[in-house]
Write an enzyme that holds these catalytic residues in place. Structure first.
Site, PDB file in Angstrom:
ATOM      1  N   LYS A  71      -7.210   1.404  -2.710  1.00  0.00           N
ATOM      2  CA  LYS A  71      -6.799   0.944  -1.387  1.00  0.00           C
ATOM      3  C   LYS A  71      -6.983   2.044  -0.346  1.00  0.00           C
ATOM      4  CE  LYS A  71      -5.208  -1.779   1.767  1.00  0.00           C
ATOM      5  NZ  LYS A  71      -3.865  -2.377   1.789  1.00  0.00           N
ATOM      6  N   THR A  77       0.870  -1.172   0.000  1.00  0.00           N
ATOM      7  CA  THR A  77       0.000   0.000   0.000  1.00  0.00           C
ATOM      8  C   THR A  77       0.903   1.216   0.000  1.00  0.00           C
ATOM      9  OG1 THR A  77      -1.749  -1.140   1.199  1.00  0.00           O
ATOM     10  CG2 THR A  77      -1.790   1.262   1.230  1.00  0.00           C
TER      11      THR A  77
END
Length: 291
Positions: free
Chosen positions: A173, A98
């Site tokens: 995300k 991420t």
């Protein structure tokens, strides 16, 4: 080019489980992680070890990365002994960290300059999803490349969705982390309320987990909270990194996210108490007066 030879960079809590699924699916996997000892069980399971990220990359058809912070991503791709140093034309690189959408675009540009392809593919599902091979995978990049690697992603993922061009996976995300951040507050407060009202919180969870209040965090992390299990499926320090990225992106879009700002402040207080290496469910400690 076949996609049988895989390099996997970063074998932490989630990465190690992903590598196991790839080995079980008979892919040839070469790994690199900063501490070789932590990858000993993967080596015993059949993974090959390389001393550097560039060495792991040299013979690979596809390179996966799952590291901690955007700075780690940039270093592992663009730094000394990094992936691009050992790369070759035609390779596909897939970053599952991420990270920031801007960095995903920067990596894709460098890949294109080298006649390579790049996909940003952050995941959700924590240690449980990684172990069960049911991760949610959010992908950005060239749609044709996405289709090409989808069979590999399905080895360890369940909900695999193409979101758009480079950076779209990372933006998705951020949406995921924003939803989790405020939901985690609700989970903790529901359990704290149940306890204060004299209810059995385990019984309460049976009722509310399957109703309109149901969520992944309530079903999977609520029981951990009640057991006093605060070990990481996902580290607080990494969650804070994600929230910082989301708030920076939101600021650039002139979007106010007060719920996310509250969650970040609460998690920062846990870090001040030395809990940065605990799991995100440790937010529950904020509601325990004795703690």
């Amino acid at each position: 080019m076949s996609l049988n030879k895989i390099a996997f960079i970063g074998t932490g809590v989630m990465g190690s489980s992903v590598v196991r699924h790839l080995l079980q699916a008979n892919y040839e996997v070469t790994i690199y992680t900063r501490t070789k000892e932590k990858a000993a069980t993967l080596i015993e399971a059949g993974a090959k070890w390389s001393e550097t990220a560039s060495a792991a990359t040299e013979e690979a058809d596809i390179v996966f990365t799952m590291v901690g912070y955007p700075a780690d991503v940039e270093s592992i791709y663009l730094g000394e002994n990094g992936i691009f140093e050992g790369s070759k034309e035609g390779q596909i690189i897939v970053d599952m960290t991420t990270s920031s959408p801007a960095l995903a675009k920067k990596i894709e540009l460098e890949a294109k300059n080298r006649n390579m392809a790049s996909i940003d593919a952050p995941v959700s599902g924590g240690d449980i999803g990684a172990k069960n091979g049911t991760l949610s995978i959010m992908c950005g990049g060239d749609p044709e490349v996405f289709e090409k690697i989808s069979p590999i992603l399905s080895v360890f993922g369940k909900d695999i969705v193409y979101q758009g061009l480079a950076g779209a996976g990372q933006h998705t995300k951020m949406c995921n982390q924003i939803a989790i951040a405020t939901n985690m507050i609700g989970v903790c407060e529901a359990i704290a309320y149940a306890e204060q009202a004299g209810l059995d919180p385990k019984t309460v969870l049976k009722s509310i987990s399957s109703g309109a209040a149901g969520s992944w965090s309530l079903s999977n992390l609520g029981p951990r909270m009640l057991k006093g299990d605060f070990e990481p499926g996902f580290y607080i320090k990494h969650f804070l990194k994600d929230m910082d990225i989301a708030l920076k992106e939101a600021e650039e879009m002139k979007l106010s996210l007060p719920g996310l700002e509250l969650a970040r402040s609460m998690y920062n207080r846990l870090v001040s108490k030395g809990l940065e290496d605990k799991g995100t469910q440790a937010l529950y400690k904020s509601y325990r007066t004795a703690e």
